[in-house]
Design a protein around this motif. Structure first.
Motif, mmCIF file in Angstrom:
data_model
loop_
_atom_site.group_PDB
_atom_site.id
_atom_site.type_symbol
_atom_site.label_atom_id
_atom_site.label_comp_id
_atom_site.label_asym_id
_atom_site.label_seq_id
_atom_site.Cartn_x
_atom_site.Cartn_y
_atom_site.Cartn_z
ATOM 1 N N ASP A 1 -29.042 -0.914 73.455
ATOM 2 C CA ASP A 1 -27.777 -1.199 74.141
ATOM 3 C C ASP A 1 -26.818 -0.019 74.126
ATOM 4 N N LYS B 1 -27.706 3.173 75.018
ATOM 5 C CA LYS B 1 -28.309 4.294 75.738
ATOM 6 C C LYS B 1 -27.330 5.028 76.655
ATOM 7 N N LYS B 2 -26.240 4.377 77.052
ATOM 8 C CA LYS B 2 -25.268 5.031 77.927
ATOM 9 C C LYS B 2 -24.049 5.551 77.165
ATOM 10 N N GLU B 3 -24.047 5.366 75.855
ATOM 11 C CA GLU B 3 -22.908 5.797 75.049
ATOM 12 C C GLU B 3 -23.000 7.291 74.710
ATOM 13 N N VAL C 1 -35.310 5.336 74.079
ATOM 14 C CA VAL C 1 -34.158 5.823 74.843
ATOM 15 C C VAL C 1 -33.879 7.276 74.475
ATOM 16 N N PRO D 1 -30.558 9.156 74.041
ATOM 17 C CA PRO D 1 -29.096 9.075 74.042
ATOM 18 C C PRO D 1 -28.454 10.397 74.480
ATOM 19 N N LYS D 2 -27.265 10.279 75.028
ATOM 20 C CA LYS D 2 -26.510 11.450 75.451
ATOM 21 C C LYS D 2 -25.709 11.983 74.268
#
Length: 218
Positions: A111, A113-115, A139, A141-142
């Motif tokens: 949940d 992965k876009k953080e 994932v 992560p960024k």
């Protein structure tokens, strides 16, 4: 022979070259200092401040006598004598006004992965843990910023510049951060062990230090 010579020389001086990683040194080791001072050991320590990976190499080459090391699993190395001292979870940390802050029951890494993440540099055990949970969740992560400084990391997270992944051992009330447990199976934990060379004969002060660090209730 060179390692043995170094160890014999230090034993005669009754000095202890002691490895202490930054997080363990700042947030765990201070609880031992009153007992070390009372036992006359604190003034004998020559502290080497490096990450656990570098300290492991220094211990293997006889450059230091003993170290507190962080790891994700109990240390298993034939050339070392080790003992686990404590364990602490590694959790997601966010600012109190971050949307995730209300999810105190926990979050799954999928949940997140876009953080945007702020992480510790590669020499920290946390970097290994971060890659481990990323791979397990499938994932990428960024990562917006990497730092060598835990205080910088916590300050940036508190300012909502991103979220992070940190052992609860390094969290203090004045940080004003919210820690969220990871719900993923096999979520990593931060393990602290004391280690010395298996074939090393400790000096009397060295043995006293080992006994103090491994005794219960400290």
């Amino acid at each position: 022979m060179e390692v043995a010579h170094q160890e014999l020389s230090r034993a005669k001086q009754e000095r202890i070259r002691f490895g202490l990683p930054p997080i363990i040194g700042n947030y765990f080791f201070p609880a031992y200092t009153p007992a070390l001072l009372a036992a006359g050991l604190l003034q004998r320590l020559e502290v080497e401040d490096h990450g656990s990976r570098e300290l492991t190499k220094m211990l293997a080459h006889g450059i230091i006598d003993m170290a507190l090391l962080g790891s994700l699993a109990p240390l298993q190395q034939d050339s070392f004598s080790t003992q686990v001292i404590t364990r602490a979870p590694i959790q997601i940390i966010v600012a109190p006004d971050h949307p995730l802050a209300t999810q105190t029951a926990g979050v799954s890494f999928q949940d997140l992965k876009k953080e945007p993440f702020i992480t510790l540099a590669n020499e920290y055990v946390h970097a290994q843990a971060f890659h481990q949970v990323s791979r397990a969740a499938g994932v990428r992560p960024k990562v917006v910023f990497k730092t060598h400084d835990v205080h910088v990391l916590k300050t940036l997270v508190a300012k909502n510049s991103g979220i992070s992944f940190l052992t609860t051992l390094a969290l203090e009330p004045q940080d004003h951060l919210v820690a969220l447990p990871l719900l993923d199976l096999g979520a990593p934990e931060f393990i602290i062990s004391v280690a010395t060379r298996a074939n090393r004969l400790l000096s009397a002060p060295g043995q006293n230090l080992w006994n103090l660090l491994t005794s219960k209730g400290n």
